[in-house]
Design an enzyme around this catalytic site. Structure first.
Site, PDB file in Angstrom:
ATOM      1  N   HIS A 128       1.300  -1.502   0.006  1.00  0.00           N
ATOM      2  CA  HIS A 128      -0.025   0.126   0.226  1.00  0.00           C
ATOM      3  C   HIS A 128       1.033   1.362   0.002  1.00  0.00           C
ATOM      4  O   HIS A 128       0.156   2.258   0.075  1.00  0.00           O
ATOM      5  CB  HIS A 128      -0.979  -0.030   1.186  1.00  0.00           C
ATOM      6  CG  HIS A 128      -0.301   0.328   2.253  1.00  0.00           C
ATOM      7  ND1 HIS A 128       0.453  -0.662   3.520  1.00  0.00           N
ATOM      8  CD2 HIS A 128      -0.065   1.157   2.800  1.00  0.00           C
ATOM      9  CE1 HIS A 128       1.517  -0.168   3.930  1.00  0.00           C
ATOM     10  NE2 HIS A 128       0.339   1.089   4.653  1.00  0.00           N
TER      11      HIS A 128
HETATM   12  C1  UD1 Z   1      -2.048   5.729   5.519  1.00  0.00           C
HETATM   13  C2  UD1 Z   1      -0.814   6.282   5.618  1.00  0.00           C
HETATM   14  C3  UD1 Z   1       0.014   5.712   6.206  1.00  0.00           C
HETATM   15  C4  UD1 Z   1      -0.512   3.682   6.795  1.00  0.00           C
HETATM   16  C5  UD1 Z   1      -1.861   3.723   5.688  1.00  0.00           C
HETATM   17  C6  UD1 Z   1      -2.118   1.865   7.093  1.00  0.00           C
HETATM   18  C7  UD1 Z   1      -0.816   8.452   5.794  1.00  0.00           C
HETATM   19  C8  UD1 Z   1       0.341   9.933   4.713  1.00  0.00           C
HETATM   20  N1  UD1 Z   1      -0.674   7.495   5.135  1.00  0.00           N
HETATM   21  O1  UD1 Z   1      -2.209   5.241   4.579  1.00  0.00           O
HETATM   22  O2  UD1 Z   1       1.086   5.708   6.794  1.00  0.00           O
HETATM   23  O3  UD1 Z   1       0.473   2.952   6.571  1.00  0.00           O
HETATM   24  O4  UD1 Z   1      -2.536   4.809   6.171  1.00  0.00           O
HETATM   25  O5  UD1 Z   1      -3.382   1.266   6.505  1.00  0.00           O
HETATM   26  O6  UD1 Z   1      -1.183   8.673   5.946  1.00  0.00           O
HETATM   27  N2  UD1 Z   1      -9.612   4.212   1.394  1.00  0.00           N
HETATM   28  C9  UD1 Z   1     -10.869   3.589   1.402  1.00  0.00           C
HETATM   29  N3  UD1 Z   1     -11.074   3.746   2.708  1.00  0.00           N
HETATM   30  C10 UD1 Z   1     -10.737   3.211   3.704  1.00  0.00           C
HETATM   31  C11 UD1 Z   1      -9.519   4.021   3.936  1.00  0.00           C
HETATM   32  C12 UD1 Z   1      -8.658   4.800   2.253  1.00  0.00           C
HETATM   33  O7  UD1 Z   1     -11.100   4.154   0.138  1.00  0.00           O
HETATM   34  O8  UD1 Z   1     -11.022   3.004   4.533  1.00  0.00           O
HETATM   35  C13 UD1 Z   1      -8.515   4.761  -0.337  1.00  0.00           C
HETATM   36  C14 UD1 Z   1      -8.967   6.114  -0.802  1.00  0.00           C
HETATM   37  O9  UD1 Z   1      -8.744   6.337  -2.300  1.00  0.00           O
HETATM   38  C15 UD1 Z   1      -7.381   7.043  -0.260  1.00  0.00           C
HETATM   39  C16 UD1 Z   1      -6.618   6.554  -0.475  1.00  0.00           C
HETATM   40  O10 UD1 Z   1      -7.857   4.349   0.045  1.00  0.00           O
HETATM   41  O11 UD1 Z   1      -7.582   7.652  -1.134  1.00  0.00           O
HETATM   42  C17 UD1 Z   1      -5.252   6.281   0.532  1.00  0.00           C
HETATM   43  O12 UD1 Z   1      -6.360   6.277   2.299  1.00  0.00           O
HETATM   44  P1  UD1 Z   1      -5.360   7.716   2.976  1.00  0.00           P
HETATM   45  O13 UD1 Z   1      -5.759   6.877   3.889  1.00  0.00           O
HETATM   46  O14 UD1 Z   1      -4.447   8.948   2.629  1.00  0.00           O
HETATM   47  O15 UD1 Z   1      -3.794   6.405   3.385  1.00  0.00           O
HETATM   48  P2  UD1 Z   1      -2.696   5.094   2.981  1.00  0.00           P
HETATM   49  O16 UD1 Z   1      -2.544   4.921   2.002  1.00  0.00           O
HETATM   50  O17 UD1 Z   1      -4.302   4.210   3.239  1.00  0.00           O
HETATM   51  N1  UDP Z   2      -3.620  -5.728   9.184  1.00  0.00           N
HETATM   52  C1  UDP Z   2      -4.523  -6.355   9.302  1.00  0.00           C
HETATM   53  N2  UDP Z   2      -5.486  -6.894   8.565  1.00  0.00           N
HETATM   54  C2  UDP Z   2      -4.904  -6.911   6.588  1.00  0.00           C
HETATM   55  C3  UDP Z   2      -4.050  -5.887   6.387  1.00  0.00           C
HETATM   56  C4  UDP Z   2      -3.212  -5.270   7.693  1.00  0.00           C
HETATM   57  O1  UDP Z   2      -5.555  -6.577  10.414  1.00  0.00           O
HETATM   58  O2  UDP Z   2      -5.670  -7.367   5.524  1.00  0.00           O
HETATM   59  C5  UDP Z   2      -3.016  -5.067  10.059  1.00  0.00           C
HETATM   60  C6  UDP Z   2      -1.476  -5.840  10.716  1.00  0.00           C
HETATM   61  O3  UDP Z   2      -1.754  -6.863  11.038  1.00  0.00           O
HETATM   62  C7  UDP Z   2      -0.667  -4.811  11.025  1.00  0.00           C
HETATM   63  C8  UDP Z   2      -1.364  -3.683  10.486  1.00  0.00           C
HETATM   64  O4  UDP Z   2      -2.554  -3.688   9.663  1.00  0.00           O
HETATM   65  O5  UDP Z   2      -0.704  -4.706  12.802  1.00  0.00           O
HETATM   66  C9  UDP Z   2      -0.583  -2.736   9.696  1.00  0.00           C
HETATM   67  O6  UDP Z   2      -1.228  -1.996   8.436  1.00  0.00           O
HETATM   68  P1  UDP Z   2      -1.039  -1.588   7.086  1.00  0.00           P
HETATM   69  O7  UDP Z   2       0.141  -2.214   6.885  1.00  0.00           O
HETATM   70  O8  UDP Z   2      -1.788  -1.031   7.100  1.00  0.00           O
HETATM   71  O9  UDP Z   2      -0.176   0.301   7.939  1.00  0.00           O
HETATM   72  P2  UDP Z   2       1.563   0.170   8.524  1.00  0.00           P
HETATM   73  O10 UDP Z   2       1.609  -0.557   9.514  1.00  0.00           O
HETATM   74  O11 UDP Z   2       2.140   0.162   6.895  1.00  0.00           O
HETATM   75  O12 UDP Z   2       1.171   2.012   8.337  1.00  0.00           O
END
Ligand code: UD1
Ligand code: UDP
Length: 359
Positions: A203
């Protein structure tokens, strides 16, 4: 004393579980949810499974560009904090929710505690790196997961208020691993045999936002002779659709594309995997503790000790290099105590000591 915990995304819900549980035994706590993640599978499932108290305040910010999302959070967090007036705000990790929470509180002269402080990738193209640096520099109490985090802070001149407490993601894992083994039916539902499949999660912006990079990663996964279970993050799903790569993934014989999983199912899936291919921060730590070889699709990592110990290997986005690592990476090493024990309890003990004027 009143403490507000600010969360907004999937890993923060997991990070806060044990902390809120421990804190509530001593203090009035309430959760402020920015709404950065909002789909059931990215959000509510964690509150339900991990019995996290429902947020006292939900800001409903949702998705948006970095500036817009962070700016809207800042404004709404400020107005929430001026109504609730907590004595301390706790933020987790390195997201836009983390930075907005820390900055809003610091400007209001509310004490800021940062959990997972001091992590650095030394890569400022990564949005999280900017969030980490700024958050640390406006925090009052800096709770570090690892020794290298303490060193990173010291190298930036931050020495006061720094405490090595261990890691709260690992705390949650230790608390829920057995529960996941007892409750999760994910292996049966996906018809998987232990240690006979790989798991992949992707991601990170550096991997998803450049077509060539995500295409290389998908090709390498599709070329594997093992079954790969791929819970697809919503960001990645929309990128794959836009780049015309989603069909290829769905049609690949060895790939099982699934929705993001709840925590218990994910832990059970990971614990039984032969290897994990990921760019997640949290999953690098979980793989280490569960002794699952981890191939990290990044040029760098904050969790350097997992690489030094031989359980995690970094590989960029070259297709052949990823394929080679997926088939060949096989840790030989033992493990050391990288992440400490009972981090959440240690954090609460620190807060109690600070409040009592003992530090
Ligand atoms: C965010 C965090 C990242 C973290 C990740 C965990 C920032 C800059 N990034 O990244 O550090 O590792 O969360 O997963 O804060 N979206 C959905 N549904 C949701 C959430 C998101 O469809 O419930 C989609 C939307 O299109 C959105 C995109 O995902 O634009 C990105 O979501 P966003 O929260 O901005 O960043 P992440 O890539 O999730
Ligand atoms: N995780 C989860 N379901 C999934 C993928 C990840 O519960 O399908 C959990 C995982 O165990 C970990 C956390 O989400 O604790 C990691 O989140 P993510 O990879 O989105 O973000 P990051 O840690 O890179 O910020």
């Amino acid at each position: 004393m009143k403490i507000s915990l600010i969360v907004g995304v999937r890993p923060e819900f997991i990070q806060c579980t044990q902390v809120v549980h421990e804190l509530s035994a001593h203090y009035e706590t309430h959760i402020i949810h920015t709404g950065q993640h909002y789909d059931y599978v990215m959000n509510q499932v964690f509150f339900d499974e991990l019995h996290i108290p429902q947020p006292a305040c939900h800001l409903d910010i949702g998705s948006g560009s970095h500036g817009r999302q962070t700016g809207q959070m800042l404004e709404k967090i400020e107005s929430t904090l001026s109504e609730t007036r907590p004595d301390m705000v706790i933020v987790f990790g390195d997201t836009n929710s983390t930075l907005a929470g820390a900055l809003a509180a610091a400007k209001m002269q509310i004490c800021v505690g940062h959990v997972e402080s001091g992590m650095r990738s030394f890569d400022r193209t990564m949005p999280e790196e900017i969030n980490r640096i700024l958050t640390d520099h406006c925090s009052d109490i800096l709770f570090c997961s690892t020794q290298s985090a303490v060193r990173n802070l010291r190298d930036e001149g931050i020495i006061e208020g720094v405490y090595l407490t261990g890691d709260v993601t690992v705390d949650a894992l230790r608390r829920y691993k057995k529960i996941a083994e007892d409750k999760s039916t994910i292996l049966e539902r996906l018809d998987l045999s232990p240690k006979e499949y790989f798991v992949a999660t992707i991601h990170r912006a550096s991997n998803t936002d450049i077509k060539e990079n995500i295409a290389n990663i998908i090709e390498a996964l599709c070329a594997s002779d093992k079954k790969v279970v791929f819970p697809v993050h919503p960001r990645t799903q929309s990128v794959l659709v836009n780049f015309g790569l989603y069909e290829k993934l769905l049609n690949a014989k060895n790939i099982q594309v699934i929705q993001p999983l709840g925590y218990l199912d994910f832990l059970q899936l990971l614990n039984n995997a032969e290897k994990i291919i990921t760019d997640s921060g949290g999953i690098q730590k979980e793989a280490y503790i569960l002794q699952v070889p981890c191939i990290t699709i990044r040029e760098n990592t904050e969790w350097v000790e997992t690489v030094e110990d031989g359980w995690n290997v970094l590989v960029g986005t070259d297709r052949d290099a990823i394929s080679k690592m997926i088939s060949e990476f096989s840790p030989q090493a033992g493990q050391t105590q990288i992440f400490g024990e009972n981090a959440s309890k240690q954090i609460v003990n620190r807060i109690k000591a600070i409040q009592a004027g003992r530090v």
